[in-house]
Design a protein around this motif. Sequence first.
Motif, mmCIF file in Angstrom:
data_model
loop_
_atom_site.group_PDB
_atom_site.id
_atom_site.type_symbol
_atom_site.label_atom_id
_atom_site.label_comp_id
_atom_site.label_asym_id
_atom_site.label_seq_id
_atom_site.Cartn_x
_atom_site.Cartn_y
_atom_site.Cartn_z
ATOM 1 N N ASN A 129 58.609 101.943 23.011
ATOM 2 C CA ASN A 129 58.258 103.516 23.116
ATOM 3 C C ASN A 129 56.708 103.495 23.468
ATOM 4 O O ASN A 129 55.848 103.016 22.914
ATOM 5 C CB ASN A 129 58.139 103.885 21.627
ATOM 6 C CG ASN A 129 59.686 104.089 21.092
ATOM 7 O OD1 ASN A 129 60.440 103.163 21.634
ATOM 8 N ND2 ASN A 129 59.898 104.716 20.020
ATOM 9 N N GLN A 159 59.736 96.266 35.428
ATOM 10 C CA GLN A 159 59.316 95.249 34.728
ATOM 11 C C GLN A 159 59.019 93.969 35.291
ATOM 12 O O GLN A 159 59.926 93.611 36.299
ATOM 13 C CB GLN A 159 60.766 94.952 33.839
ATOM 14 C CG GLN A 159 60.732 93.641 32.997
ATOM 15 C CD GLN A 159 61.969 93.557 32.245
ATOM 16 O OE1 GLN A 159 62.588 94.289 31.713
ATOM 17 N NE2 GLN A 159 62.640 92.185 32.218
ATOM 18 N N THR A 195 64.256 99.958 27.453
ATOM 19 C CA THR A 195 64.470 98.690 26.873
ATOM 20 C C THR A 195 64.009 97.669 28.104
ATOM 21 O O THR A 195 64.370 98.107 29.427
ATOM 22 C CB THR A 195 65.814 98.607 26.435
ATOM 23 O OG1 THR A 195 66.869 98.867 27.259
ATOM 24 C CG2 THR A 195 66.051 99.230 25.089
ATOM 25 N N VAL A 199 67.628 92.859 21.825
ATOM 26 C CA VAL A 199 67.257 93.952 22.723
ATOM 27 C C VAL A 199 65.710 94.263 22.327
ATOM 28 O O VAL A 199 65.341 94.307 21.176
ATOM 29 C CB VAL A 199 67.875 95.406 22.232
ATOM 30 C CG1 VAL A 199 67.149 96.354 22.973
ATOM 31 C CG2 VAL A 199 69.312 95.064 22.713
ATOM 32 N N LEU A 200 64.866 94.343 23.247
ATOM 33 C CA LEU A 200 63.565 94.576 23.190
ATOM 34 C C LEU A 200 63.264 96.065 23.448
ATOM 35 O O LEU A 200 63.529 96.292 24.665
ATOM 36 C CB LEU A 200 62.536 93.597 24.046
ATOM 37 C CG LEU A 200 60.955 93.934 23.970
ATOM 38 C CD1 LEU A 200 60.678 93.713 22.637
ATOM 39 C CD2 LEU A 200 60.442 93.106 25.110
ATOM 40 N N SER A 201 62.819 96.953 22.778
ATOM 41 C CA SER A 201 62.825 98.398 23.001
ATOM 42 C C SER A 201 61.341 99.019 22.818
ATOM 43 O O SER A 201 60.427 98.163 22.190
ATOM 44 C CB SER A 201 63.420 99.274 22.048
ATOM 45 O OG SER A 201 63.152 98.888 20.540
ATOM 46 N N ASP A 230 64.861 94.189 30.429
ATOM 47 C CA ASP A 230 65.973 93.939 30.864
ATOM 48 C C ASP A 230 66.223 92.492 30.998
ATOM 49 O O ASP A 230 65.334 91.801 31.523
ATOM 50 C CB ASP A 230 66.287 94.155 32.390
ATOM 51 C CG ASP A 230 67.127 93.923 33.429
ATOM 52 O OD1 ASP A 230 68.320 93.028 32.628
ATOM 53 O OD2 ASP A 230 67.448 94.285 34.291
ATOM 54 N N LYS A 289 70.845 92.227 18.159
ATOM 55 C CA LYS A 289 71.393 93.026 19.338
ATOM 56 C C LYS A 289 70.830 92.084 20.870
ATOM 57 O O LYS A 289 71.006 92.479 21.675
ATOM 58 C CB LYS A 289 71.115 94.313 19.619
ATOM 59 C CG LYS A 289 71.927 94.976 18.527
ATOM 60 C CD LYS A 289 71.648 96.579 18.644
ATOM 61 C CE LYS A 289 72.229 97.442 17.466
ATOM 62 N NZ LYS A 289 71.792 98.887 17.567
ATOM 63 N N ALA A 311 56.517 98.150 20.386
ATOM 64 C CA ALA A 311 57.601 97.259 20.945
ATOM 65 C C ALA A 311 58.177 96.631 19.776
ATOM 66 O O ALA A 311 57.719 96.180 18.852
ATOM 67 C CB ALA A 311 57.000 96.260 21.975
ATOM 68 N N TYR A 312 59.489 96.767 19.778
ATOM 69 C CA TYR A 312 60.367 96.128 18.909
ATOM 70 C C TYR A 312 61.578 95.264 19.263
ATOM 71 O O TYR A 312 62.165 95.705 20.104
ATOM 72 C CB TYR A 312 61.050 97.304 17.906
ATOM 73 C CG TYR A 312 60.120 98.529 17.564
ATOM 74 C CD1 TYR A 312 59.581 98.157 16.221
ATOM 75 C CD2 TYR A 312 59.727 99.460 18.332
ATOM 76 C CE1 TYR A 312 58.589 98.901 15.695
ATOM 77 C CE2 TYR A 312 58.646 100.440 17.552
ATOM 78 C CZ TYR A 312 58.099 100.235 16.382
ATOM 79 O OH TYR A 312 57.364 101.015 15.881
ATOM 80 N N TYR A 313 61.610 94.283 18.514
ATOM 81 C CA TYR A 313 62.820 93.417 19.147
ATOM 82 C C TYR A 313 63.742 93.182 17.828
ATOM 83 O O TYR A 313 63.416 93.004 16.884
ATOM 84 C CB TYR A 313 62.027 91.632 19.313
ATOM 85 C CG TYR A 313 63.221 90.677 19.385
ATOM 86 C CD1 TYR A 313 64.034 91.008 21.078
ATOM 87 C CD2 TYR A 313 63.615 90.038 18.565
ATOM 88 C CE1 TYR A 313 65.260 89.840 21.092
ATOM 89 C CE2 TYR A 313 64.903 89.002 19.048
ATOM 90 C CZ TYR A 313 65.351 89.146 20.194
ATOM 91 O OH TYR A 313 66.516 88.480 20.437
ATOM 92 N N ASP A 314 64.893 93.553 18.210
ATOM 93 C CA ASP A 314 66.363 93.487 17.464
ATOM 94 C C ASP A 314 67.042 92.095 17.705
ATOM 95 O O ASP A 314 67.586 92.000 18.814
ATOM 96 C CB ASP A 314 67.092 94.533 17.786
ATOM 97 C CG ASP A 314 68.144 94.893 16.671
ATOM 98 O OD1 ASP A 314 68.743 93.869 16.341
ATOM 99 O OD2 ASP A 314 68.836 95.878 16.498
#
Length: 159
Positions: free
Chosen positions: A64, A85, A121, A60-62, A123, A58, A52-55
């Motif tokens: 994989n 979610q 991602t 955005v929490l994406s 919501d 943006k 999990a990655y937080y940008d």
Amino acid sequence: MEKTTLKSPKRQIQLIDPPGVDITPPEEASAIGRVGFKKKKSVEILSPYVEAYYDAKKNVLSVNAVVYVDHTKVINEVLDYSIFQNTFVDLDGNPQLQFFIVYDMPEELSEDLVIYEIIFTADADNFIGGLSNIEQIQTFLWDVDPVASRGTVTNVQSG
């Protein structure tokens, strides 16, 4: 939560969605390989491997997720799945995120599994806390006829 009842020649099956909202991405999941186990040790499903990655730029929490799916549930290389979610509040009063990757798992796993990468991602509108505050997420495989589920906790990384 929606419940659907199906009839089976052997028994009645009740399908149960997990808690939360459906955030299934429109893209199909990508099959990235296969694996076979000659000697199964149990019929339990395998936990997903999750990153999990937080940008912050943006907001955005994406996520994989790599999941292992019984080959009998894959038709023409397409996996029929959905993602839910859910937000919950932990014992310290902090909002937390859970994700459920849902598909109809067989009663007994075969020796042959298809490996899928599922990318999605969070919501932000359906989360009561700020995504920037999330340090960990929980991700589960969820069986719709609820025989089993299996999950993992993942640290959120910057990215």
